[in-house]
Design an enzyme around this catalytic site. Structure first.
Site, PDB file in Angstrom:
ATOM      1  N   ASP A 150      -5.328  -3.764  -7.632  1.00  0.00           N
ATOM      2  CA  ASP A 150      -6.479  -2.852  -7.592  1.00  0.00           C
ATOM      3  C   ASP A 150      -5.892  -1.473  -7.316  1.00  0.00           C
ATOM      4  O   ASP A 150      -6.000  -0.932  -6.223  1.00  0.00           O
ATOM      5  CB  ASP A 150      -7.458  -3.291  -6.504  1.00  0.00           C
ATOM      6  CG  ASP A 150      -8.715  -2.434  -6.479  1.00  0.00           C
ATOM      7  OD1 ASP A 150      -8.807  -1.492  -7.298  1.00  0.00           O
ATOM      8  OD2 ASP A 150      -9.590  -2.687  -5.638  1.00  0.00           O
ATOM      9  N   ASP A 177       5.370   1.188  -2.980  1.00  0.00           N
ATOM     10  CA  ASP A 177       4.807   1.044  -4.322  1.00  0.00           C
ATOM     11  C   ASP A 177       4.811  -0.427  -4.718  1.00  0.00           C
ATOM     12  O   ASP A 177       5.858  -1.083  -4.700  1.00  0.00           O
ATOM     13  CB  ASP A 177       5.646   1.863  -5.297  1.00  0.00           C
ATOM     14  CG  ASP A 177       4.959   2.055  -6.637  1.00  0.00           C
ATOM     15  OD1 ASP A 177       4.121   1.209  -7.012  1.00  0.00           O
ATOM     16  OD2 ASP A 177       5.280   3.051  -7.321  1.00  0.00           O
ATOM     17  N   GLU A 231       0.849  -1.193   0.000  1.00  0.00           N
ATOM     18  CA  GLU A 231       0.000   0.000   0.000  1.00  0.00           C
ATOM     19  C   GLU A 231       0.881   1.238   0.000  1.00  0.00           C
ATOM     20  O   GLU A 231       1.700   1.422   0.896  1.00  0.00           O
ATOM     21  CB  GLU A 231      -0.939   0.005   1.205  1.00  0.00           C
ATOM     22  CG  GLU A 231      -1.756   1.278   1.356  1.00  0.00           C
ATOM     23  CD  GLU A 231      -2.530   1.631   0.100  1.00  0.00           C
ATOM     24  OE1 GLU A 231      -2.281   2.731  -0.461  1.00  0.00           O
ATOM     25  OE2 GLU A 231      -3.368   0.807  -0.326  1.00  0.00           O
TER      26      GLU A 231
END
Length: 223
Positions: free
Chosen positions: A142, A124, A92
């Site tokens: 996502d 990342d 995240e």
């Protein structure tokens, strides 16, 4: 109508900030005027996790990478279906999203980030992919609303030919790259196929009851 309450603001490296709103028991993460995700529309994020796990048959003790925690629906769906020896890395980029998960959204998160099978990586997902070599049975992305991103120009590289080649190298043979998108993208679907993946495009509904907008998940298998 119950008013919408601003709960917090999270800075995005290289992009505009995200805002977390609450309306009654529902939460929404918003970019400018675009609602990126909400607790009311989690069906396609859950499907990303469940349908990926269905493709893990024959992978003992699977190792997975989830790019983008979001509201954690994909992570929770995966944890419900995997055994105790699985390992799930969650990458995240935005620390504020994890702060929300452990703070105002703790009841929604339901402790999934503290599951012993989970490794949290604040960074990342593109870096996690580039650094891996035949490491993951599945990679679920996502990130930034799909290939047609909104939040951060640097995310485009994940979906470019070079990013897909890195994902291919990061997967074990027979592994699956699963990509969520808010909308169809025929150009990207062709790019996936040209990158050497066997591609299955699935349409899913935004809501768990089979209603709402139609979203896309590509399941791309490494030969």
């Amino acid at each position: 109508m119950t008013p919408r309450e601003l709960v917090g603001i999270a800075e995005v490296p290289g992009g505009p900030p995200l805002r977390l709103f609450r309306r009654g028991a529902d939460f929404m993460i918003v970019l400018d005027r675009n609602e990126l995700m909400s607790t009311r529309m989690s069906g396609s994020e859950v499907a990303l996790g469940t349908m990926t796990c269905e493709r893990l048959a024959g992978h003992p003790n699977p190792r997975l990478l989830i790019g983008g925690y979001g509201m954690g629906f994909t992570l929770r769906a995966v944890l419900e279906r995997l055994g105790p020896d699985a390992r799930v890395v969650v990458a995240e980029l935005v620390p504020g999203i994890i702060e929300w998960a452990r703070g105002p959204m703790a009841a929604v998160t339901d402790g999934c980030l503290d599951d012993p099978r989970v490794v949290l990586d604040i960074g990342d997902v593109a870096d996690s992919i580039r650094q891996a070599s035949a490491e993951f049975d599945a990679i679920m992305l996502d990130v930034d609303n799909g290939p047609d991103g909104l939040t951060r120009p640097a995310n485009d590289g994940i979906y470019a030919a070079q990013g897909l080649a890195a994902a291919m190298r990061a997967l074990k043979p027979g592994g699956t790259l699963a990509i969520w998108s808010a909308a169809p993208d025929p150009v990207f679907a062709r790019r996936l196929s040209k990158s050497g993946f066997a591609v299955d495009e699935v349409r899913v509904r935004a809501r768990g009851n089979g209603k709402g907008a139609t979203h896309i998940i590509w399941f791309a298998r490494r030969p």
